[in-house]
Design an enzyme around this catalytic site. Structure first.
Site, PDB file in Angstrom:
ATOM      1  N   ALA A  63       0.815  -1.214   0.000  1.00 14.33           N
ATOM      2  CA  ALA A  63       0.000   0.000   0.000  1.00 14.33           C
ATOM      3  C   ALA A  63       0.850   1.267   0.000  1.00 14.33           C
ATOM      4  CB  ALA A  63      -0.933  -0.002   1.209  1.00 14.33           C
ATOM      5  N   PHE A  64       1.991   1.232   0.666  1.00 17.81           N
ATOM      6  CA  PHE A  64       2.834   2.417   0.738  1.00 17.81           C
ATOM      7  C   PHE A  64       3.363   2.811  -0.637  1.00 17.81           C
ATOM      8  CE2 PHE A  64       6.544   4.938   2.035  1.00 17.81           C
ATOM      9  CZ  PHE A  64       5.952   5.761   2.976  1.00 17.81           C
ATOM     10  N   GLU A  65       3.461   1.856  -1.552  1.00 18.64           N
ATOM     11  CA  GLU A  65       3.968   2.117  -2.904  1.00 18.64           C
ATOM     12  C   GLU A  65       2.886   2.627  -3.856  1.00 18.64           C
ATOM     13  OE1 GLU A  65       6.674   0.020  -0.598  1.00 18.64           O
ATOM     14  OE2 GLU A  65       4.742  -0.815  -1.175  1.00 18.64           O
ATOM     15  N   VAL A  88      -4.459  -2.924   4.168  1.00 18.91           N
ATOM     16  CA  VAL A  88      -3.555  -2.869   5.310  1.00 18.91           C
ATOM     17  C   VAL A  88      -4.355  -3.345   6.523  1.00 18.91           C
ATOM     18  CG1 VAL A  88      -2.012  -1.435   6.688  1.00 18.91           C
ATOM     19  CG2 VAL A  88      -2.407  -0.866   4.281  1.00 18.91           C
ATOM     20  N   THR A  93       2.019  -2.982  16.061  1.00 21.36           N
ATOM     21  CA  THR A  93       2.900  -1.807  16.130  1.00 21.36           C
ATOM     22  C   THR A  93       2.257  -0.621  15.412  1.00 21.36           C
ATOM     23  OG1 THR A  93       4.045  -2.251  14.044  1.00 21.36           O
ATOM     24  CG2 THR A  93       4.882  -3.383  16.016  1.00 21.36           C
ATOM     25  N   HIS A  95       3.145   0.740  12.831  1.00 20.92           N
ATOM     26  CA  HIS A  95       3.405   0.659  11.388  1.00 20.92           C
ATOM     27  C   HIS A  95       2.127   0.871  10.576  1.00 20.92           C
ATOM     28  CE1 HIS A  95       5.517  -0.647   7.772  1.00 20.92           C
ATOM     29  NE2 HIS A  95       4.534  -1.488   7.524  1.00 20.92           N
ATOM     30  N   PHE A 120     -10.085   5.708  -4.162  1.00 18.61           N
ATOM     31  CA  PHE A 120      -9.419   5.251  -2.944  1.00 18.61           C
ATOM     32  C   PHE A 120     -10.009   3.911  -2.528  1.00 18.61           C
ATOM     33  CE2 PHE A 120      -8.725   5.257   1.689  1.00 18.61           C
ATOM     34  CZ  PHE A 120      -7.357   5.471   1.709  1.00 18.61           C
ATOM     35  N   ARG A 134     -15.156  -6.658   3.247  1.00 18.31           N
ATOM     36  CA  ARG A 134     -15.169  -5.482   2.369  1.00 18.31           C
ATOM     37  C   ARG A 134     -14.623  -5.786   0.975  1.00 18.31           C
ATOM     38  NH1 ARG A 134     -15.292  -4.443   7.407  1.00 18.31           N
ATOM     39  NH2 ARG A 134     -16.210  -2.532   8.246  1.00 18.31           N
TER      40      ARG A 134
END
Length: 161
Positions: A63-65, A88, A93, A95, A120, A134
């Site tokens: 997801a960060f990419e 995600v 943590t 993160h 999104f 979902r």
């Protein structure tokens, strides 16, 4: 409001996708979920009249990419919209918060910088059961919803030209 005192249908009116070029960018992390999101997004785009040959499919590690991939695609040009899909799942943590915040703000920034609709479709859930719900379960499919949002925003953009 729709003039009759009722709230509008959140799914919105059917949008015509004919002639649109759309990219679908999917995170490979949590692949069982993201593949279900991507399948629903592509089916939704095709049902709205987007030609299969006008749908680009790209995968990124996580997801960060997603924001960088979307930004690079929009810089290249030639797209009317992008559907960004990922999942995600909260861990033990912080993160989770960093990844979700970075992905959300990055996707929003890319859409605004290029004035191109970005759907999104990033699930941010507490557990795998919520993610599955979902991605075609009892909570619908957020990939379909993200694709519908892109189609509707493309239609809105067309109406302003």
């Amino acid at each position: 409001m729709n003039g009759k005192g009722l709230a509008p249908d959140p799914a919105g009116p059917p949008a015509d996708g004919s002639g649109l070029r759309i990219a679908v960018v999917t995170s490979r992390f949590n692949a069982a979920v993201t593949e279900a999101l991507a399948g629903a997004a592509v089916r939704t785009l095709c049902a709205a009249g987007v030609a299969e040959t006008d749908i680009e499919w790209h995968e990124v590690p996580g997801a960060f990419e997603l924001p960088l991939a979307v930004e690079l695609l929009l810089r290249r040009g030639g797209l009317d919209g992008v559907v960004a899909l990922g999942c995600v799942i909260r861990g033990e943590t912080p993160h989770f918060e960093y990844v979700c915040r970075g992905a959300a703000t990055g996707l929003e920034a890319a859409a605004r910088a290029h004035a191109v609709p970005v759907g999104f479709g990033l699930l941010t859930t507490d557990d795998a059961a919520q993610a599955r719900a979902r991605a075609g379960g009892d909570r619908g499919n957020k990939g379909e919803e993200a694709a519908r949002a892109v189609l509707e925003m493309c239609s809105f953009a067309r109406s302003l030209r």
